[in-house]
Write an enzyme that holds these catalytic residues in place. Structure first.
Site, PDB file in Angstrom:
ATOM      1  N   ASN A   9       1.183  -0.953   0.127  1.00 34.19           N
ATOM      2  CA  ASN A   9      -0.219  -0.330   0.504  1.00 34.19           C
ATOM      3  C   ASN A   9       1.246   1.204   0.122  1.00 34.19           C
ATOM      4  O   ASN A   9       1.736   1.566   0.919  1.00 34.19           O
ATOM      5  CB  ASN A   9      -0.988  -0.165   1.707  1.00 34.19           C
ATOM      6  N   LYS A  11      -0.177   3.988  -0.356  1.00 33.40           N
ATOM      7  CA  LYS A  11      -0.269   5.843  -0.659  1.00 33.40           C
ATOM      8  C   LYS A  11      -0.156   6.737  -0.976  1.00 33.40           C
ATOM      9  O   LYS A  11      -0.022   6.608  -2.090  1.00 33.40           O
ATOM     10  CB  LYS A  11       0.243   5.979   1.577  1.00 33.40           C
ATOM     11  N   HIS A  97      -9.902   1.671   4.019  1.00 31.12           N
ATOM     12  CA  HIS A  97      -8.936   1.332   4.842  1.00 31.12           C
ATOM     13  C   HIS A  97      -8.631   2.768   6.603  1.00 31.12           C
ATOM     14  O   HIS A  97      -9.440   3.544   6.345  1.00 31.12           O
ATOM     15  CB  HIS A  97      -7.400   2.108   4.149  1.00 31.12           C
ATOM     16  N   GLU A  99      -7.236   4.851   7.319  1.00 38.16           N
ATOM     17  CA  GLU A  99      -7.043   6.864   6.991  1.00 38.16           C
ATOM     18  C   GLU A  99      -8.403   7.235   6.425  1.00 38.16           C
ATOM     19  O   GLU A  99      -8.392   8.487   6.258  1.00 38.16           O
ATOM     20  CB  GLU A  99      -5.513   6.598   6.405  1.00 38.16           C
ATOM     21  N   GLU A 169      -5.588  -4.909  10.757  1.00 34.36           N
ATOM     22  CA  GLU A 169      -4.736  -3.325  10.509  1.00 34.36           C
ATOM     23  C   GLU A 169      -5.317  -2.689  11.685  1.00 34.36           C
ATOM     24  O   GLU A 169      -6.048  -1.662  12.067  1.00 34.36           O
ATOM     25  CB  GLU A 169      -5.005  -2.787   9.276  1.00 34.36           C
ATOM     26  N   GLY A 175       1.632   2.632  10.550  1.00 37.81           N
ATOM     27  CA  GLY A 175       2.676   3.217  10.208  1.00 37.81           C
ATOM     28  C   GLY A 175       3.359   4.238  12.042  1.00 37.81           C
ATOM     29  O   GLY A 175       4.519   5.365  12.033  1.00 37.81           O
ATOM     30  N   SER A 215       2.886  -1.860  10.378  1.00 40.04           N
ATOM     31  CA  SER A 215       3.763  -1.896  10.639  1.00 40.04           C
ATOM     32  C   SER A 215       4.796  -3.659   9.977  1.00 40.04           C
ATOM     33  O   SER A 215       5.889  -3.602  10.897  1.00 40.04           O
ATOM     34  CB  SER A 215       4.591  -1.787  12.283  1.00 40.04           C
TER      35      SER A 215
HETATM   36  P1  PGA Z   1       2.464   0.470   7.691  1.00 39.37           P
HETATM   37  O1  PGA Z   1       1.010   1.028   6.960  1.00 39.37           O
HETATM   38  O2  PGA Z   1       2.578  -0.691   7.383  1.00 39.37           O
HETATM   39  O3  PGA Z   1       2.989   1.499   7.378  1.00 39.37           O
HETATM   40  O4  PGA Z   1       2.162   0.064   9.324  1.00 39.37           O
HETATM   41  C1  PGA Z   1       0.111  -0.862   6.777  1.00 39.37           C
HETATM   42  C2  PGA Z   1      -1.266   0.238   6.074  1.00 39.37           C
HETATM   43  O5  PGA Z   1      -1.710   1.346   6.287  1.00 39.37           O
HETATM   44  O6  PGA Z   1      -1.819  -0.967   5.040  1.00 39.37           O
END
Ligand code: PGA
Length: 253
Positions: A9, A11, A97, A99, A169, A175, A215
């Site tokens: 992903n 982003k 997601h 976000e 998630e 993140g 992560s």
């Molecule tokens: P990350 O993000 O691996 O940077 O924690 C995962 C995601 O948001 O899909």
């Protein structure tokens, strides 16, 4: 054996030139993927066509959009429909997601509509669910995730459901560098499967791919993916580094 997936992903990262380079580096790695596993690049909208043509001759690689609008078409400036994604042969779309839920106020109901428009256009949704830290601390994560699943997916027929990939998630792990322990990941994945068993059937619960996200890195992918109910990962930060992501691909069962 369920399909195992490593999904990148990206982003809102990478210029076009960086995106081409990153894709090339990953594709040139020639990792020996196990039978039936798949690598998915969820790239920003402007790069979808380029990414799709890069993976065209690679049977184990696909491209995903990171979002789509719930309506078929219309006066929604700046939005992209599932029909548009279908018209450029995109196979997957991330839906819900955290976000998008947080910054763009996407609700479970809205996500149910997005799931429907994807399925109508033969796009496989990668449906994200997961709890924030305060819910985890209160021990209410199962209720939270079950509500997300029920409100966005439970209207689907078993046949439709087979086209869904679920990504668990935990928001507190996205993140942040803080990964769920293998026990926490396995426990929630098994719980998600139990929700599917209750609503649909054991057969269906067994075939749905459930990814872990939050992560995931080269150093923890092996132990996370080794969990019985974890079928790969949805990878943010670490997917922007070819070397890291290649190691994560190698960790698929
Ligand atoms: P990350 O993000 O691996 O940077 O924690 C995962 C995601 O948001 O899909």
């Amino acid at each position: 054996m369920r399909k195992q997936i490593a999904a990148a992903n990206w982003k809102m990262n990478c210029t076009y030139q960086q995106a081409e380079k990153l894709l090339d580096e990953v594709l040139q790695s020639e990792v020996n993927l196990s039978y039936g596993s798949e690598v998915i690049f969820a790239v920003p909208f402007p790069y979808l066509i380029m990414a799709n043509s890069e993976v065209a001759d690679e049977p184990n690689f696909s491209v995903a959009a990171q979002n789509c609008h719930q309506k078929k078409s219309g006066a929604f400036t700046g939005e992209v429909s599932a029909e548009m994604l279908k018209s450029i042969s995109i196979k997957y779309c991330i839906i819900g997601h955290s976000e998008r839920r947080e910054y763009f106020f996407e609700t479970n109901k809205m996500l149910a509509d997005k799931i429907n428009t994807c399925l109508e256009n033969e796009i496989n949704p990668i449906f994200c669910c997961g709890e924030p830290l305060n819910i985890r601390e209160a021990g209410k994560q199962n209720n939270h995730v079950e509500t997300q699943l029920i409100e966005s997916l439970s209207h689907l027929s078993p046949q439709q459901m087979e086209n869904i990939v679920i990504a668990y998630e935990p928001i507190w792990a996205i993140g942040t560098g803080k990964t769920a322990t293998t026990e926490q990941a396995q426990e929630m994945h098994a719980f998600i499967r139990s929700v599917l068993r209750k609503k649909y059937s054991s057969e269906l619960a067994e075939v749905i791919t459930i990814l872990y996200g939050g992560s995931v890195k080269a150093t923890n992918a092996n132990e996370l993916f080794a969990c019985a109910d974890v079928d790969g990962g949805l990878v943010g930060g670490a997917s922007l580094n070819a070397k890291e992501f290649i190691e994560i691909m190698k960790a698929l069962k």
